[in-house]
Design a protein around this motif. Structure first.
Motif, PDB file in Angstrom:
ATOM      1  N   ASN A   6       0.834  -1.201   0.000  1.00 26.01           N
ATOM      2  CA  ASN A   6       0.000   0.000   0.000  1.00 26.01           C
ATOM      3  C   ASN A   6       0.873   1.258   0.000  1.00 26.01           C
ATOM      4  OD1 ASN A   6      -2.635   1.330   0.220  1.00 26.01           O
ATOM      5  ND2 ASN A   6      -1.947   1.883   2.273  1.00 26.01           N
ATOM      6  N   LYS A   7       1.937   1.250   0.812  1.00 23.76           N
ATOM      7  CA  LYS A   7       2.861   2.394   0.862  1.00 23.76           C
ATOM      8  C   LYS A   7       3.518   2.604  -0.502  1.00 23.76           C
ATOM      9  CE  LYS A   7       7.026   3.938   3.317  1.00 23.76           C
ATOM     10  NZ  LYS A   7       8.009   3.936   2.245  1.00 23.76           N
ATOM     11  N   ARG A   8       3.974   1.528  -1.118  1.00 24.92           N
ATOM     12  CA  ARG A   8       4.604   1.642  -2.441  1.00 24.92           C
ATOM     13  C   ARG A   8       3.612   2.153  -3.479  1.00 24.92           C
ATOM     14  NH1 ARG A   8       9.399  -1.363  -3.759  1.00 24.92           N
ATOM     15  NH2 ARG A   8       9.147  -0.202  -5.707  1.00 24.92           N
ATOM     16  N   MET A   9       2.375   1.701  -3.386  1.00 26.65           N
ATOM     17  CA  MET A   9       1.343   2.140  -4.335  1.00 26.65           C
ATOM     18  C   MET A   9       1.019   3.623  -4.136  1.00 26.65           C
ATOM     19  SD  MET A   9       0.616  -0.442  -6.291  1.00 26.65           S
ATOM     20  CE  MET A   9      -0.943   0.023  -7.027  1.00 26.65           C
ATOM     21  N   THR A  14       1.528   9.123  -6.134  1.00 24.45           N
ATOM     22  CA  THR A  14       2.022  10.493  -5.952  1.00 24.45           C
ATOM     23  C   THR A  14       2.962  10.866  -7.089  1.00 24.45           C
ATOM     24  OG1 THR A  14       1.832  10.257  -3.563  1.00 24.45           O
ATOM     25  CG2 THR A  14       3.247  12.033  -4.364  1.00 24.45           C
ATOM     26  N   TRP A  15       3.851   9.946  -7.445  1.00 28.92           N
ATOM     27  CA  TRP A  15       4.776  10.162  -8.567  1.00 28.92           C
ATOM     28  C   TRP A  15       4.004  10.349  -9.867  1.00 28.92           C
ATOM     29  CZ3 TRP A  15       5.718   6.903 -12.801  1.00 28.92           C
ATOM     30  CH2 TRP A  15       6.818   7.250 -13.587  1.00 28.92           C
ATOM     31  N   CYS A  16       2.978   9.516 -10.099  1.00 30.98           N
ATOM     32  CA  CYS A  16       2.167   9.623 -11.318  1.00 30.98           C
ATOM     33  C   CYS A  16       1.469  10.976 -11.403  1.00 30.98           C
ATOM     34  CB  CYS A  16       1.109   8.524 -11.370  1.00 30.98           C
ATOM     35  SG  CYS A  16       1.741   6.896 -11.754  1.00 30.98           S
ATOM     36  N   LYS A  17       0.900  11.405 -10.304  1.00 23.91           N
ATOM     37  CA  LYS A  17       0.190  12.684 -10.296  1.00 23.91           C
ATOM     38  C   LYS A  17       1.153  13.844 -10.525  1.00 23.91           C
ATOM     39  CE  LYS A  17      -3.407  10.888  -7.326  1.00 23.91           C
ATOM     40  NZ  LYS A  17      -3.931  10.790  -5.977  1.00 23.91           N
ATOM     41  N   ARG A  18       2.344  13.766  -9.936  1.00 23.88           N
ATOM     42  CA  ARG A  18       3.350  14.804 -10.138  1.00 23.88           C
ATOM     43  C   ARG A  18       3.814  14.806 -11.591  1.00 23.88           C
ATOM     44  NH1 ARG A  18       6.589  13.769  -5.589  1.00 23.88           N
ATOM     45  NH2 ARG A  18       7.713  12.302  -6.878  1.00 23.88           N
ATOM     46  N   ILE A  47      16.004  10.578  -7.795  1.00 21.74           N
ATOM     47  CA  ILE A  47      16.376   9.466  -8.664  1.00 21.74           C
ATOM     48  C   ILE A  47      15.900   8.144  -8.075  1.00 21.74           C
ATOM     49  CG2 ILE A  47      18.334   8.185  -9.600  1.00 21.74           C
ATOM     50  CD1 ILE A  47      19.751  10.902  -9.896  1.00 21.74           C
ATOM     51  N   THR A  48      16.113   7.960  -6.789  1.00 20.77           N
ATOM     52  CA  THR A  48      15.684   6.729  -6.131  1.00 20.77           C
ATOM     53  C   THR A  48      14.169   6.629  -6.111  1.00 20.77           C
ATOM     54  OG1 THR A  48      17.635   6.864  -4.743  1.00 20.77           O
ATOM     55  CG2 THR A  48      15.916   5.366  -4.027  1.00 20.77           C
ATOM     56  N   GLU A  49      13.499   7.745  -5.832  1.00 24.60           N
ATOM     57  CA  GLU A  49      12.033   7.746  -5.811  1.00 24.60           C
ATOM     58  C   GLU A  49      11.480   7.429  -7.190  1.00 24.60           C
ATOM     59  OE1 GLU A  49      10.985  11.534  -4.195  1.00 24.60           O
ATOM     60  OE2 GLU A  49      11.785  11.030  -2.233  1.00 24.60           O
ATOM     61  N   ALA A  50      12.077   7.984  -8.232  1.00 23.72           N
ATOM     62  CA  ALA A  50      11.613   7.713  -9.589  1.00 23.72           C
ATOM     63  C   ALA A  50      11.852   6.256  -9.946  1.00 23.72           C
ATOM     64  CB  ALA A  50      12.303   8.637 -10.590  1.00 23.72           C
ATOM     65  N   ALA A  51      12.975   5.700  -9.539  1.00 29.01           N
ATOM     66  CA  ALA A  51      13.265   4.293  -9.837  1.00 29.01           C
ATOM     67  C   ALA A  51      12.250   3.383  -9.157  1.00 29.01           C
ATOM     68  CB  ALA A  51      14.682   3.945  -9.394  1.00 29.01           C
ATOM     69  N   ALA A  52      11.919   3.672  -7.907  1.00 29.09           N
ATOM     70  CA  ALA A  52      10.934   2.867  -7.185  1.00 29.09           C
ATOM     71  C   ALA A  52       9.558   3.001  -7.827  1.00 29.09           C
ATOM     72  CB  ALA A  52      10.885   3.294  -5.721  1.00 29.09           C
ATOM     73  N   ALA A  53       9.208   4.213  -8.236  1.00 25.19           N
ATOM     74  CA  ALA A  53       7.916   4.437  -8.879  1.00 25.19           C
ATOM     75  C   ALA A  53       7.869   3.763 -10.244  1.00 25.19           C
ATOM     76  CB  ALA A  53       7.647   5.934  -9.016  1.00 25.19           C
ATOM     77  N   LEU A  54       8.959   3.809 -10.976  1.00 24.82           N
ATOM     78  CA  LEU A  54       9.011   3.156 -12.287  1.00 24.82           C
ATOM     79  C   LEU A  54       8.896   1.642 -12.155  1.00 24.82           C
ATOM     80  CD1 LEU A  54      11.703   5.312 -14.087  1.00 24.82           C
ATOM     81  CD2 LEU A  54       9.298   5.047 -14.762  1.00 24.82           C
TER      82      LEU A  54
END
Length: 136
Positions: A6-9, A14-18, A47-54
């Protein structure tokens, strides 16, 4: 509900909306914070946040192709905004129990996909380690 998933989702949504609004949301820090040198607990970095979101994005794309009902729950639960389960059930034309069941199935699918990625990464690292040892 699997809390880690759930946290990862939530981080993915949040990344998608941004990404979708061009980053025009609220700033993650203000100039005032730089002036007074307030240092708080921040994220791992862009960079790390984008990698996790990707990572989650690729999993969701695969789920969208294999299990549209799970994708629909992901969309309504995480991307559509603050919606009640009752409203999501109405949008999906199912019961609230079915929404929770689909959400749990989504979490299991994401968790399995993350485990598969971890196994592939470990296999790759082991293969590289073996190749390095052969060369030495």
């Amino acid at each position: 509900m699997i809390e880690y998933i759930n946290k990862r989702m939530i981080e993915w949504s949040t990344w998608c909306k941004r990404r979708d609004d061009g980053g025009m949301g609220y700033p993650s820090k203000s100039n005032y914070c730089d002036l007074v040198q307030i240092r708080g607990a921040s994220g791992a970095g862009p960079i790390t946040e984008a990698a996790a979101a990707l990572e989650i994005e690729a999993i969701i794309i695969a789920i969208r192709q294999k299990a549209p009902a799970q994708y629909d729950v992901a969309f309504w639960f995480y991307l559509a905004g603050s919606m009640t389960v009752k409203r999501i059930a109405a949008e999906l034309h199912c019961s609230e129990v079915t929404v929770y069941n689909r959400l749990h199935a989504l979490h299991l699918a994401v968790m399995d996909a993350l485990h598969d990625l971890e196994i592939k990464a470990q296999d790759l690292a082991e293969g590289l380690r073996n190749n390095t040892q052969k060369v030495s």
